[in-house]
Design a protein around this motif. Structure first.
Motif, PDB file in Angstrom:
ATOM      1  N   VAL A 176       0.850  -1.183   0.000  1.00 42.81           N
ATOM      2  CA  VAL A 176       0.000   0.000   0.000  1.00 42.81           C
ATOM      3  C   VAL A 176       0.888   1.236   0.000  1.00 42.81           C
ATOM      4  O   VAL A 176       1.821   1.331   0.789  1.00 42.81           O
ATOM      5  CB  VAL A 176      -0.929   0.016   1.234  1.00 42.81           C
ATOM      6  N   HIS A 177       0.623   2.169  -0.899  1.00 42.78           N
ATOM      7  CA  HIS A 177       1.410   3.385  -1.022  1.00 42.78           C
ATOM      8  C   HIS A 177       0.694   4.553  -0.342  1.00 42.78           C
ATOM      9  O   HIS A 177      -0.194   5.164  -0.925  1.00 42.78           O
ATOM     10  CB  HIS A 177       1.653   3.717  -2.504  1.00 42.78           C
ATOM     11  N   ASN A 178       1.103   4.854   0.884  1.00 42.17           N
ATOM     12  CA  ASN A 178       0.595   6.034   1.589  1.00 42.17           C
ATOM     13  C   ASN A 178      -0.927   6.087   1.619  1.00 42.17           C
ATOM     14  O   ASN A 178      -1.536   7.122   1.370  1.00 42.17           O
ATOM     15  CB  ASN A 178       1.137   7.316   0.943  1.00 42.17           C
ATOM     16  N   ARG A 186      -7.208   2.193  -3.426  1.00 46.09           N
ATOM     17  CA  ARG A 186      -7.529   1.739  -4.763  1.00 46.09           C
ATOM     18  C   ARG A 186      -6.525   0.667  -5.147  1.00 46.09           C
ATOM     19  O   ARG A 186      -5.350   0.742  -4.830  1.00 46.09           O
ATOM     20  CB  ARG A 186      -7.458   2.915  -5.746  1.00 46.09           C
ATOM     21  N   SER A 187      -6.990  -0.358  -5.848  1.00 41.61           N
ATOM     22  CA  SER A 187      -6.141  -1.499  -6.170  1.00 41.61           C
ATOM     23  C   SER A 187      -5.754  -1.493  -7.649  1.00 41.61           C
ATOM     24  O   SER A 187      -6.547  -1.110  -8.510  1.00 41.61           O
ATOM     25  CB  SER A 187      -6.872  -2.808  -5.840  1.00 41.61           C
ATOM     26  N   GLU A 210      -3.024   0.406  -3.751  1.00 47.40           N
ATOM     27  CA  GLU A 210      -2.521  -0.904  -3.369  1.00 47.40           C
ATOM     28  C   GLU A 210      -2.195  -1.696  -4.629  1.00 47.40           C
ATOM     29  O   GLU A 210      -3.015  -1.806  -5.537  1.00 47.40           O
ATOM     30  CB  GLU A 210      -3.578  -1.671  -2.553  1.00 47.40           C
ATOM     31  N   ILE A 211      -0.973  -2.193  -4.699  1.00 43.96           N
ATOM     32  CA  ILE A 211      -0.555  -2.999  -5.836  1.00 43.96           C
ATOM     33  C   ILE A 211      -0.803  -4.461  -5.486  1.00 43.96           C
ATOM     34  O   ILE A 211      -0.121  -5.027  -4.625  1.00 43.96           O
ATOM     35  CB  ILE A 211       0.933  -2.767  -6.169  1.00 43.96           C
ATOM     36  N   GLU A 228     -10.145  -8.953 -11.730  1.00 49.34           N
ATOM     37  CA  GLU A 228     -11.564  -9.177 -11.460  1.00 49.34           C
ATOM     38  C   GLU A 228     -11.780  -9.724 -10.051  1.00 49.34           C
ATOM     39  O   GLU A 228     -12.716  -9.334  -9.346  1.00 49.34           O
ATOM     40  CB  GLU A 228     -12.121 -10.154 -12.504  1.00 49.34           C
ATOM     41  N   SER A 229     -10.880 -10.587  -9.603  1.00 50.36           N
ATOM     42  CA  SER A 229     -11.017 -11.197  -8.280  1.00 50.36           C
ATOM     43  C   SER A 229     -10.658 -10.239  -7.153  1.00 50.36           C
ATOM     44  O   SER A 229     -11.055 -10.433  -6.008  1.00 50.36           O
ATOM     45  CB  SER A 229     -10.152 -12.453  -8.183  1.00 50.36           C
ATOM     46  N   THR A 230      -9.904  -9.191  -7.456  1.00 46.78           N
ATOM     47  CA  THR A 230      -9.468  -8.242  -6.415  1.00 46.78           C
ATOM     48  C   THR A 230     -10.088  -6.857  -6.578  1.00 46.78           C
ATOM     49  O   THR A 230      -9.806  -5.959  -5.790  1.00 46.78           O
ATOM     50  CB  THR A 230      -7.935  -8.106  -6.434  1.00 46.78           C
ATOM     51  N   GLY A 231     -10.909  -6.677  -7.614  1.00 46.05           N
ATOM     52  CA  GLY A 231     -11.527  -5.375  -7.848  1.00 46.05           C
ATOM     53  C   GLY A 231     -10.522  -4.323  -8.270  1.00 46.05           C
ATOM     54  O   GLY A 231     -10.671  -3.139  -7.955  1.00 46.05           O
ATOM     55  N   ALA A 232      -9.494  -4.739  -8.991  1.00 42.30           N
ATOM     56  CA  ALA A 232      -8.399  -3.832  -9.344  1.00 42.30           C
ATOM     57  C   ALA A 232      -8.531  -3.294 -10.763  1.00 42.30           C
ATOM     58  O   ALA A 232      -9.251  -3.840 -11.605  1.00 42.30           O
ATOM     59  CB  ALA A 232      -7.062  -4.554  -9.188  1.00 42.30           C
TER      60      ALA A 232
END
Length: 288
Positions: A176-178, A186-187, A210-211, A228-232
């Motif tokens: 997670v970036h800050n 957001r992913s 979030e990467i 799709e599985s992570t909502g990214a």
């Protein structure tokens, strides 16, 4: 500095109006790299890769520091070739760029780096021409590794000591970036054309992101399913999405954001409203 290896500082992009060389030199000194003119002896050059400013002087300084340091590798020593870039060629497979520090690397050699094995199928010099052998100081692109190799790892000849080395995957754990504590990050799924580009892209992602996955190569159906599985959202730089991946993304409503210009790519990510779900064509009609 820790290894007591001589080095040179090159301050790039001095052609930009906002360039502040004095500030950079001050920050370098505060960080422990005391450059010439600021109380130290570390050579420093102000360059512009875009405009070609002071590049001949930089090359001269490299040769000068090399001669004064009396650092020479021997082709009779064990192979050490640090990886400076790694990418997946769509036609040939993993292509690893190295600089031979010591020893030599030749066609047919069994090699290993970061626990990833390979057999040298082809060697390319810096001009792209095929060669059969590379010696200390020579750059090379190596074709034949089983997978892409992380930047910074060292290519060695395969031996009993390194044959069982652990493979650490390049696709690191989610980071997670800050991200603000009260806001869900957001992913993103990141894809880039090389390991170096991928690392740089991950480093400069917007705040609160979030990467969930990162990889090298074009965007595939597997990336779409992961998103799709992570909502990214899928972000690609220097890569393209396969036709099947595009169709699958449209079906599942997964946004794919790509741009060959890095700052435009980042601008679109900073504005969530600019990330649109791909349109799904439901049918066509002809007006007569």
């Amino acid at each position: 500095r820790q290894a007591n290896i001589p080095y040179i500082v090159a301050i790039n992009k001095i052609d930009l109006p906002a360039a502040d060389v004095k500030k950079v030199k001050t920050q370098l000194t505060e960080g422990g790299s005391a450059v010439e003119g600021f109380g130290g002896t570390v050579p420093v050059l102000e360059i512009s890769a875009k405009e070609g400013i002071n590049l001949p002087e930089l090359l001269e300084m490299i040769f000068l520091v090399h001669e004064l340091s009396d650092v020479y590798g021997s082709e009779n020593q064990p192979l050490e070739a640090p990886v400076i870039e790694s990418r997946r060629d769509p036609n040939a497979g993993p292509l690893v760029s190295v600089v031979v520090r010591s020893g030599n690397i030749s066609l047919g050699d069994d090699v290993v780096a970061h626990g990833i094995h390979g057999k040298v199928k082809a060697l390319f010099a810096d001009g792209g021409e095929r060669v059969s052998r590379r010696l200390p100081g020579d750059p090379a692109q190596v074709l034949g590794f089983d997978d892409i190799v992380p930047v910074g790892s060292v290519v060695e000849h395969l031996s009993k000591e390194n044959e069982e080395a652990e493979i650490i995957p390049i696709a690191s754990t989610p980071a997670v970036h800050n991200a603000p504590k009260e806001e869900h990050p957001r992913s993103f799924v990141l894809k880039a054309n090389s390991v170096g580009t991928l690392a740089a892209l991950a480093h400069i992602m917007p705040h609160g992101t979030e990467i969930v996955f990162r990889g090298v190569g074009d965007i595939t159906e597997s990336d779409v399913l992961h998103a799709e599985s992570t909502g990214a959202t899928i972000v690609g730089f220097g890569v393209k999405a396969s036709k099947s991946a595009t169709v699958l993304a449209e079906t599942h409503g997964i946004p794919i954001v790509t741009n060959p210009i890095i700052y435009k790519l980042l601008e679109s990510l900073e504005k969530p409203q600019a990330i649109q779900v791909p349109a799904v064509e439901l049918g066509r009609a002809t007006i007569v």
